[in-house]
Design an enzyme around this catalytic site. Sequence first.
Site, short mmCIF file in Angstrom:
data_model
loop_
_atom_site.label_atom_id
_atom_site.label_comp_id
_atom_site.label_asym_id
_atom_site.label_seq_id
_atom_site.Cartn_x
_atom_site.Cartn_y
_atom_site.Cartn_z
N SER A 42 70.26 48.21 49.51
CA SER A 42 71.23 47.35 48.81
C SER A 42 71.87 48.04 47.62
O SER A 42 72.67 47.43 46.91
CB SER A 42 70.54 46.07 48.36
OG SER A 42 69.40 46.36 47.57
N ASN A 128 60.31 41.11 43.49
CA ASN A 128 60.67 39.73 43.79
C ASN A 128 60.98 38.93 42.52
O ASN A 128 61.96 38.18 42.47
CB ASN A 128 59.58 39.05 44.61
CG ASN A 128 59.35 39.75 45.93
OD1 ASN A 128 60.11 40.65 46.29
ND2 ASN A 128 58.31 39.36 46.65
N HIS A 174 101.51 11.19 49.71
CA HIS A 174 101.81 11.51 51.11
C HIS A 174 103.00 12.46 51.22
O HIS A 174 103.74 12.42 52.20
CB HIS A 174 102.09 10.25 51.94
CG HIS A 174 101.10 9.15 51.73
ND1 HIS A 174 99.94 9.04 52.45
CD2 HIS A 174 101.08 8.13 50.81
CE1 HIS A 174 99.27 7.98 52.03
NE2 HIS A 174 99.92 7.42 51.02
N SER A 295 110.75 41.33 50.41
CA SER A 295 110.55 41.58 51.84
C SER A 295 110.91 43.03 52.14
O SER A 295 111.85 43.58 51.55
CB SER A 295 111.44 40.64 52.64
OG SER A 295 111.67 41.15 53.94
N LYS A 301 115.07 38.25 50.04
CA LYS A 301 113.86 37.44 49.89
C LYS A 301 113.15 37.61 48.55
O LYS A 301 113.13 38.67 47.95
CB LYS A 301 112.85 37.76 51.00
CG LYS A 301 113.22 37.28 52.37
CD LYS A 301 113.37 35.77 52.49
CE LYS A 301 112.09 35.01 52.20
NZ LYS A 301 111.06 35.26 53.23
N GLU A 308 100.27 32.11 47.61
CA GLU A 308 99.71 32.09 48.95
C GLU A 308 98.31 32.68 48.99
O GLU A 308 97.42 32.21 49.69
CB GLU A 308 100.64 32.81 49.92
CG GLU A 308 101.91 32.00 50.14
CD GLU A 308 102.94 32.70 51.01
OE1 GLU A 308 102.89 33.94 51.12
OE2 GLU A 308 103.80 31.99 51.56
N TYR A 335 59.42 34.94 48.89
CA TYR A 335 60.50 35.92 49.02
C TYR A 335 60.59 36.36 50.47
O TYR A 335 59.58 36.66 51.12
CB TYR A 335 60.26 37.16 48.12
CG TYR A 335 61.41 38.16 48.29
CD1 TYR A 335 62.59 38.00 47.59
CD2 TYR A 335 61.31 39.20 49.21
CE1 TYR A 335 63.66 38.87 47.77
CE2 TYR A 335 62.38 40.08 49.40
CZ TYR A 335 63.54 39.90 48.69
OH TYR A 335 64.60 40.75 48.87
N LYS A 343 73.67 38.46 47.04
CA LYS A 343 74.42 39.21 46.03
C LYS A 343 75.88 39.43 46.36
O LYS A 343 76.76 39.22 45.51
CB LYS A 343 73.72 40.54 45.77
CG LYS A 343 72.52 40.37 44.89
CD LYS A 343 71.69 41.62 44.85
CE LYS A 343 70.23 41.28 44.82
NZ LYS A 343 69.77 40.42 45.94
#
Length: 480
Positions: A42, A128, A174, A295, A301, A308, A335, A343
């Site tokens: 890790s 641990n 709505h 764009s 554009k 987004e 553990y 993580k």
Amino acid sequence: MSETADAGDGAATNAGAEASRTLWHGRFADGPAAALEAYTYSIGFDIRLARDDIEGSRAHVRGLGRVDLLTAIEVDAILTALDRVETEFANGTFELQPRDEDIHTAVERRTTELAPAAAKMHTGRSRNDQVATDVRLYLRRELVEVARHVVALQQVFLERAINAGEAYLPGYTHMQRAQPVPLAHHLLAHGWALGRDVKRLLDARDATNESVLGAGALAGSSLPLDPDATAADLGFPRRFENSLDAVSNREFVADSLYALAMVGIHLSRIGEEFWLWSSGEMGFARLADGYATGSSMMPQKKNPDIAELARGKAGRVIGNLMSLLVTLKGLPLTYNRDLQEDKEPIFDSLDQVTAGLIAVAGMVETAEFDLDAMAAAADDPTAGATDLAEYLVRTGVAFRDAHAIVGAIVRDSLASDASLIDLVNDHDQLGAEAAQLLAPGRGVRNRVTAGGAGLGPLVDQRDRFAAAVQAHRAELDALT
Ligand code: ARG
């Protein structure tokens, strides 16, 4: 930092041989397979815990010193070496070795190279309780940093609300125009939601704020450790009550991921709104050049990519929460290596939410509002229909009847060429005074409910919001 880390122990020896051993080599005739290393190590991500691993180790070493499991000279030597290791991480000179499977191994290995007495550092400790300590220390700090960014975004909404003056736009339900609302009221709605995020982040921080050092691998220790003293040393207000629970509990990570997911959801909803507002169809806002993209093909554009991605990345941070919950659901005490999977979700959610808060704050701060377009969309006389019904209520008509009367007038106007204003003028229960309620901007001036979308109550709301933001800021300052 001192260069005398070896004081009391002589020069570090045999560093090469130490570096190629696992922490558990004694029990094993063979070394680890490459596939095991590739799958289980890790260090690629938990290196982010270096500072906290060192902090936890310092407290543990001091604790061992207090109960005479280390001499004062050994404590000094190890603490000096830990300082040096911290410096190496900070200035980028720490050299990882192939057998540094995780941050705990790397720190202990290097500390022992610098101060052989550090071979005693893991006394009464397990990775641990160590890893849980590291993540708790890390989150206790980082959640406050995220909360600061949330408050910064609240401040942007506050300033834009102040500058919005008496401007108004349609409020929607709505996605249909409903009633006109002050722009400031609309902006502050996002601000209040962010205030709840600050509280959630601090609640998650409170869940992390508990010491688990002394729980050992799962059962505590036969050595005379003092978990209360270690907790106090690390500034934790309390220690674990049960060692089995201490090393298997990751609820504080889940709480943190939930609080972060909720921030992500709020960023997404803000993004959605600015995305709509900046569309050609609505035309309520123009994004600043610096906070929009173009764009590659269509020269005209201008695209709302921050908005987004704020929407898109919400899926990811919600996924991080789900990932941990699913990891936890089938685990027996205590553990299990599955827990290593806590993580990456937390690092990713912290990174994504922080970057999102900064980008969205910039987008909101610099967007230009088209107040005329907002007003024009809100000035449709039908938006005053509720005000007409409330006018009738004031003359003694039951609300249900008032609703039906006004509804019928709206239907008539839609079905004929007659304007709503003319029909109201001519109506025997309404008339000229009622027709005035349909004038542009009248609705937001008439509303009086505390907390409502009226210009009157808004003054008070703005003050209360400013005070709330200031209170958050003071609370965060007190934590650091
Ligand atoms: N890298 C491990 C984790 O993140 C550290 C704890 C390892 N403990 C163990 N018993 N193998 O969870």
